[in-house]
Design a protein around this motif. Sequence first.
Motif: not given
Length: 110
Positions: A2-9, A19-26, A28-32, A60-66
């Motif tokens: 993950f490239l970011d923390d998980l700022p959420a409300t 509150n901000t993008d959540l990015r994950y570097q796989g 071959a690609q970055t997922f946002t 963060r893994a849960t949010v990305l999977h969702d």
Amino acid sequence: PFLDDLPATQVNPSDWRLNTDLRYQGNAQTFTVPAGHPDELRLVPPALLVAVPRYGRYTRATVLHDWFTDPATATIDRCDADGIFRRTLREAQVPAWRRWLMWGTVRIGG
């Protein structure tokens, strides 16, 4: 990783909003997952809340999977989403027993 923390409300007891993008570097690609995305942290069924609290080092893994598995936002197939989920849990140093429980839950419940 993950490239970011998980700022959420927390909007209410079961709904969160990024509150901000959540990015994950796989590999071959970055997922946002974009800022403003609502999430229910729906991975954890009520029966498992004793073993897997609604949020923790795996959130963060849960949010990305969702994001991957939401029909409105899905960009990869379910099998790949579940595989990335397992990898992100390992990267977050989630204990092996909890990682397998969480991964097994999404595979069976998918």
